[in-house]
Design an enzyme around this catalytic site. Structure first.
Site, PDB file in Angstrom:
ATOM      1  N   GLY A   1      13.795 -12.840  21.774  1.00 44.66           N
ATOM      2  CA  GLY A   1      14.169 -14.241  21.917  1.00 44.66           C
ATOM      3  C   GLY A   1      15.282 -14.425  22.930  1.00 44.66           C
ATOM      4  N   ASP A   2      16.148 -13.434  23.019  1.00 45.15           N
ATOM      5  CA  ASP A   2      17.210 -13.441  24.026  1.00 45.15           C
ATOM      6  C   ASP A   2      16.705 -12.873  25.349  1.00 45.15           C
ATOM      7  OD1 ASP A   2      19.100 -14.362  22.124  1.00 45.15           O
ATOM      8  OD2 ASP A   2      19.431 -12.309  21.435  1.00 45.15           O
TER       9      ASP A   2
END
Length: 288
Positions: A65-66
């Site tokens: 997600g990052d």
């Protein structure tokens, strides 16, 4: 903000990463809510399709997600730089973590569009290809991807099971009997070591051991590709190993040249450099 800075520099490329994006590019009620990798994976569908069928939704190990959001943001910045090179116009680049996870799960989007059935967890199996899975051995696990007809025949030959190749010659045949065939392959792998299975399939069938990080450190391929780099660690007496750059360029070699800076570590140096540049520009303008 961006608008104020753009007044001073119309060629400015201004980038941001947020959990749910910026209102400039599409305003929603989620904006302003806090988000982390876990939240993005949960909302974007990653967790729902990750894990064993009889287990709970599971987060992917790396912080995708990052990380994936940052990669997409970098691509967006490069696109904006290209646009500026052609037009002189800067722009705002917005990348949202939620959006990035939806993009990463693109297959589930079109599958649901076709079938109105939401894809869910399948363990290590593939929804439309077989065999494409992880199998237990006597001392670990291997993955085997022999879904093409040629690879399937090669796998059956390595298993000394020409009968399976003859009885299930097409992909649709194998998908229809995937559970039966999975057990046939599992029976073959579980009585052999990882090395024995990989050696038996080497060069003929896409297969690999499931490695942990210690295995990666010992893999000469990884060392040759410079994918492990040692850098100084502030406050420690020894260096630390970090992942190298996977991007290899023939004319402008890449690599880890130094560790990441501490907060404000180069502040004075950068401010002095900026001041010198401005002074040089003013002097040149005066000479004109």
């Amino acid at each position: 903000g961006y608008e104020t800075l753009r007044e001073h520099n119309p060629g400015l490329i201004y980038s941001s990463i947020r959990g749910f994006g910026d209102p400039r590019t599409g305003e929603t009620e989620r904006q302003g809510q806090p988000s982390f990798d876990l939240v993005a994976q949960a909302l974007g569908g990653v967790m729902e399709i990750t894990g064993q069928p009889d287990g709970p939704p599971t987060k992917v190990g790396p912080g995708i997600g990052d990380l994936f959001t940052a990669v997409l943001n970098a691509v967006g910045i490069l696109g904006a730089v290209h646009h500026r090179d052609r037009t002189g116009e800067g722009q705002y680049v917005d990348t949202a973590m939620y959006d990035a996870m939806v993009s990463m799960c693109e297959r589930t989007v079109y599958q649901y569009s076709y079938s109105d059935e939401a894809p869910t967890r399948r363990g290590n199996a593939h929804p439309t290809l077989f065999p494409y899975n992880a199998f237990e051995t006597s001392d670990g696990h291997v993955v085997i991807a022999a879904f093409s007809d040629g690879h399937w025949r090669a796998l059956c030959a390595a298993m000394d099971r020409p009968d399976l190749a003859a009885e299930y010659p097409t992909g649709s045949d194998r998908l229809a009997e995937r559970e039966t065939l999975r057990e046939e392959i599992a029976e073959w792998t579980r009585t052999r070591t990882v090395e024995a299975v990989v050696d038996a399939l080497d060069g003929a069938v896409p297969a690999a051991p499931v490695q942990d990080t210690s295995d990666i450190f010992e893999d000469p391929h990884v060392r040759t590709r410079e994918m492990l780099a040692d850098v100084d660690q502030p406050g420690a007496d020894e260096s630390v190993t970090i992942a190298g750059s996977p991007i290899k360029l023939s004319e402008t070699p890449t690599g880890v040249e130094r560790r990441a800076p501490l907060l404000d570590e180069h502040r004075d140096e950068l401010l002095e450099s900026t001041a010198r540049t401005e002074d040089d520009g003013e002097q040149a303008h005066g000479d004109d």
